[in-house]
Design a protein around this motif. Structure first.
Motif, PDB file in Angstrom:
ATOM      1  N   ARG A  30       0.859  -1.192   0.000  1.00 50.93           N
ATOM      2  CA  ARG A  30       0.000   0.000   0.000  1.00 50.93           C
ATOM      3  C   ARG A  30       0.888   1.233   0.000  1.00 50.93           C
ATOM      4  O   ARG A  30       1.844   1.302   0.778  1.00 50.93           O
ATOM      5  CB  ARG A  30      -0.888  -0.019   1.234  1.00 50.93           C
ATOM      6  CG  ARG A  30      -1.896   1.060   1.289  1.00 50.93           C
ATOM      7  CD  ARG A  30      -2.807   0.864   2.470  1.00 50.93           C
ATOM      8  NE  ARG A  30      -4.128   1.328   2.093  1.00 50.93           N
ATOM      9  CZ  ARG A  30      -5.075   1.605   2.942  1.00 50.93           C
ATOM     10  NH1 ARG A  30      -4.893   1.422   4.229  1.00 50.93           N
ATOM     11  NH2 ARG A  30      -6.235   2.042   2.528  1.00 50.93           N
ATOM     12  N   VAL A  31       0.560   2.212  -0.844  1.00 46.30           N
ATOM     13  CA  VAL A  31       1.372   3.420  -0.938  1.00 46.30           C
ATOM     14  C   VAL A  31       0.494   4.664  -0.878  1.00 46.30           C
ATOM     15  O   VAL A  31      -0.679   4.644  -1.240  1.00 46.30           O
ATOM     16  CB  VAL A  31       2.223   3.449  -2.229  1.00 46.30           C
ATOM     17  CG1 VAL A  31       3.199   2.291  -2.274  1.00 46.30           C
ATOM     18  CG2 VAL A  31       1.359   3.461  -3.479  1.00 46.30           C
ATOM     19  N   TRP A  32       1.104   5.747  -0.426  1.00 49.76           N
ATOM     20  CA  TRP A  32       0.498   7.065  -0.409  1.00 49.76           C
ATOM     21  C   TRP A  32       1.227   7.881  -1.463  1.00 49.76           C
ATOM     22  O   TRP A  32       2.451   7.959  -1.463  1.00 49.76           O
ATOM     23  CB  TRP A  32       0.679   7.667   0.969  1.00 49.76           C
ATOM     24  CG  TRP A  32       0.101   9.031   1.156  1.00 49.76           C
ATOM     25  CD1 TRP A  32      -0.098   9.993   0.220  1.00 49.76           C
ATOM     26  CD2 TRP A  32      -0.338   9.589   2.387  1.00 49.76           C
ATOM     27  NE1 TRP A  32      -0.637  11.110   0.793  1.00 49.76           N
ATOM     28  CE2 TRP A  32      -0.796  10.893   2.138  1.00 49.76           C
ATOM     29  CE3 TRP A  32      -0.386   9.122   3.691  1.00 49.76           C
ATOM     30  CZ2 TRP A  32      -1.291  11.727   3.116  1.00 49.76           C
ATOM     31  CZ3 TRP A  32      -0.881   9.957   4.675  1.00 49.76           C
ATOM     32  CH2 TRP A  32      -1.335  11.234   4.390  1.00 49.76           C
ATOM     33  N   ILE A  33       0.469   8.515  -2.366  1.00 55.40           N
ATOM     34  CA  ILE A  33       1.059   9.278  -3.459  1.00 55.40           C
ATOM     35  C   ILE A  33       0.630  10.733  -3.362  1.00 55.40           C
ATOM     36  O   ILE A  33      -0.563  11.020  -3.198  1.00 55.40           O
ATOM     37  CB  ILE A  33       0.624   8.725  -4.832  1.00 55.40           C
ATOM     38  CG1 ILE A  33       1.012   7.255  -4.955  1.00 55.40           C
ATOM     39  CG2 ILE A  33       1.229   9.549  -5.961  1.00 55.40           C
ATOM     40  CD1 ILE A  33       0.440   6.573  -6.169  1.00 55.40           C
ATOM     41  N   THR A  34       1.592  11.616  -3.474  1.00 57.11           N
ATOM     42  CA  THR A  34       1.295  13.046  -3.553  1.00 57.11           C
ATOM     43  C   THR A  34       2.092  13.618  -4.719  1.00 57.11           C
ATOM     44  O   THR A  34       3.199  13.163  -4.996  1.00 57.11           O
ATOM     45  CB  THR A  34       1.616  13.769  -2.226  1.00 57.11           C
ATOM     46  OG1 THR A  34       1.152  15.100  -2.298  1.00 57.11           O
ATOM     47  CG2 THR A  34       3.087  13.750  -1.907  1.00 57.11           C
ATOM     48  N   ALA A  35       1.481  14.573  -5.414  1.00 56.03           N
ATOM     49  CA  ALA A  35       2.143  15.192  -6.570  1.00 56.03           C
ATOM     50  C   ALA A  35       1.876  16.686  -6.543  1.00 56.03           C
ATOM     51  O   ALA A  35       0.778  17.131  -6.193  1.00 56.03           O
ATOM     52  CB  ALA A  35       1.632  14.583  -7.868  1.00 56.03           C
ATOM     53  N   ALA A  36       2.895  17.459  -6.906  1.00 52.27           N
ATOM     54  CA  ALA A  36       2.754  18.912  -6.974  1.00 52.27           C
ATOM     55  C   ALA A  36       1.642  19.256  -7.959  1.00 52.27           C
ATOM     56  O   ALA A  36       1.413  18.547  -8.935  1.00 52.27           O
ATOM     57  CB  ALA A  36       4.070  19.544  -7.408  1.00 52.27           C
ATOM     58  N   GLU A  37       0.961  20.339  -7.686  1.00 53.28           N
ATOM     59  CA  GLU A  37      -0.092  20.866  -8.553  1.00 53.28           C
ATOM     60  C   GLU A  37      -1.331  19.976  -8.630  1.00 53.28           C
ATOM     61  O   GLU A  37      -2.188  20.177  -9.482  1.00 53.28           O
ATOM     62  CB  GLU A  37       0.444  21.136  -9.961  1.00 53.28           C
ATOM     63  CG  GLU A  37       1.613  22.112  -9.975  1.00 53.28           C
ATOM     64  CD  GLU A  37       2.241  22.267 -11.339  1.00 53.28           C
ATOM     65  OE1 GLU A  37       1.675  21.782 -12.325  1.00 53.28           O
ATOM     66  OE2 GLU A  37       3.316  22.875 -11.398  1.00 53.28           O
ATOM     67  N   GLN A  38      -1.442  18.960  -7.764  1.00 50.48           N
ATOM     68  CA  GLN A  38      -2.660  18.148  -7.702  1.00 50.48           C
ATOM     69  C   GLN A  38      -3.295  18.365  -6.335  1.00 50.48           C
ATOM     70  O   GLN A  38      -2.608  18.352  -5.320  1.00 50.48           O
ATOM     71  CB  GLN A  38      -2.347  16.684  -7.943  1.00 50.48           C
ATOM     72  CG  GLN A  38      -1.843  16.469  -9.354  1.00 50.48           C
ATOM     73  CD  GLN A  38      -1.938  15.039  -9.797  1.00 50.48           C
ATOM     74  OE1 GLN A  38      -2.467  14.185  -9.102  1.00 50.48           O
ATOM     75  NE2 GLN A  38      -1.421  14.773 -10.970  1.00 50.48           N
ATOM     76  N   LEU A  39      -4.589  18.581  -6.329  1.00 49.14           N
ATOM     77  CA  LEU A  39      -5.286  18.958  -5.107  1.00 49.14           C
ATOM     78  C   LEU A  39      -5.356  17.850  -4.068  1.00 49.14           C
ATOM     79  O   LEU A  39      -5.344  18.120  -2.879  1.00 49.14           O
ATOM     80  CB  LEU A  39      -6.707  19.436  -5.438  1.00 49.14           C
ATOM     81  CG  LEU A  39      -6.777  20.680  -6.319  1.00 49.14           C
ATOM     82  CD1 LEU A  39      -8.219  21.005  -6.646  1.00 49.14           C
ATOM     83  CD2 LEU A  39      -6.090  21.852  -5.633  1.00 49.14           C
ATOM     84  N   GLU A  40      -5.472  16.617  -4.512  1.00 46.31           N
ATOM     85  CA  GLU A  40      -5.668  15.518  -3.570  1.00 46.31           C
ATOM     86  C   GLU A  40      -4.527  14.504  -3.640  1.00 46.31           C
ATOM     87  O   GLU A  40      -4.039  14.187  -4.714  1.00 46.31           O
ATOM     88  CB  GLU A  40      -6.987  14.811  -3.860  1.00 46.31           C
ATOM     89  CG  GLU A  40      -8.195  15.679  -3.618  1.00 46.31           C
ATOM     90  CD  GLU A  40      -9.492  14.927  -3.847  1.00 46.31           C
ATOM     91  OE1 GLU A  40      -9.469  13.686  -3.953  1.00 46.31           O
ATOM     92  OE2 GLU A  40     -10.539  15.586  -3.913  1.00 46.31           O
ATOM     93  N   ASP A  41      -4.159  13.994  -2.474  1.00 44.95           N
ATOM     94  CA  ASP A  41      -3.259  12.852  -2.405  1.00 44.95           C
ATOM     95  C   ASP A  41      -4.116  11.611  -2.650  1.00 44.95           C
ATOM     96  O   ASP A  41      -5.340  11.670  -2.618  1.00 44.95           O
ATOM     97  CB  ASP A  41      -2.604  12.759  -1.024  1.00 44.95           C
ATOM     98  CG  ASP A  41      -1.648  13.908  -0.758  1.00 44.95           C
ATOM     99  OD1 ASP A  41      -1.390  14.696  -1.692  1.00 44.95           O
ATOM    100  OD2 ASP A  41      -1.178  14.016   0.379  1.00 44.95           O
ATOM    101  N   ARG A  42      -3.465  10.496  -2.830  1.00 49.94           N
ATOM    102  CA  ARG A  42      -4.211   9.254  -3.007  1.00 49.94           C
ATOM    103  C   ARG A  42      -3.477   8.112  -2.334  1.00 49.94           C
ATOM    104  O   ARG A  42      -2.254   8.144  -2.216  1.00 49.94           O
ATOM    105  CB  ARG A  42      -4.459   8.965  -4.492  1.00 49.94           C
ATOM    106  CG  ARG A  42      -3.217   8.964  -5.321  1.00 49.94           C
ATOM    107  CD  ARG A  42      -3.427   9.067  -6.806  1.00 49.94           C
ATOM    108  NE  ARG A  42      -4.397   9.975  -7.331  1.00 49.94           N
ATOM    109  CZ  ARG A  42      -4.211  11.295  -7.513  1.00 49.94           C
ATOM    110  NH1 ARG A  42      -3.081  11.835  -7.176  1.00 49.94           N
ATOM    111  NH2 ARG A  42      -5.135  12.037  -8.030  1.00 49.94           N
TER     112      ARG A  42
END
Length: 107
Positions: A30-42
């Motif tokens: 299981r991973v948590w992903i965050t990206a610049a310029e995107q409102l929501e993490d997943r």
């Protein structure tokens, strides 16, 4: 066939990618992903995909021991065709079952 690039991460380990243009698939864990310029993490579990679509400054955190795959363009294209074929087969089978159940009973 080259499926892409694998990364194995231990719980709490971070993977930083300056740019991600291909689909990311969680193969294990299981991973948590965050990206610049995107409102929501997943948060993604094993078997789930994230079509990154030119994401920038991506950080992936393993919530437990995990393995992720960044699909090659060829693998992503082949995977899409396979899913379409499976969907078509499923629908054809459901149609055939309905057709068989509508036949008049013979005495």
């Amino acid at each position: 066939m080259n499926h892409g690039v694998y990364y194995e991460l231990q719980a709490g380990e971070l993977l930083r990618l300056p740019r991600l243009e291909r689909t990311l698939r969680v193969m294990q864990g299981r991973v948590w992903i965050t990206a610049a310029e995107q409102l929501e993490d997943r948060v993604l579990d094993a078997g789930q995909d994230w079509p990154a679509a030119e994401a920038r400054e991506v950080v992936i955190e393993a919530l437990c021991a995990s393995r992720v795959l960044i699909l090659s363009p060829q693998a992503a294209s082949s995977d899409t065709r396979m899913r379409m074929a499976q969907s078509w087969m499923h629908n054809a089978h459901a149609w055939w079952q309905r057709l068989r159940n509508q036949r008049p009973a013979t005495a």
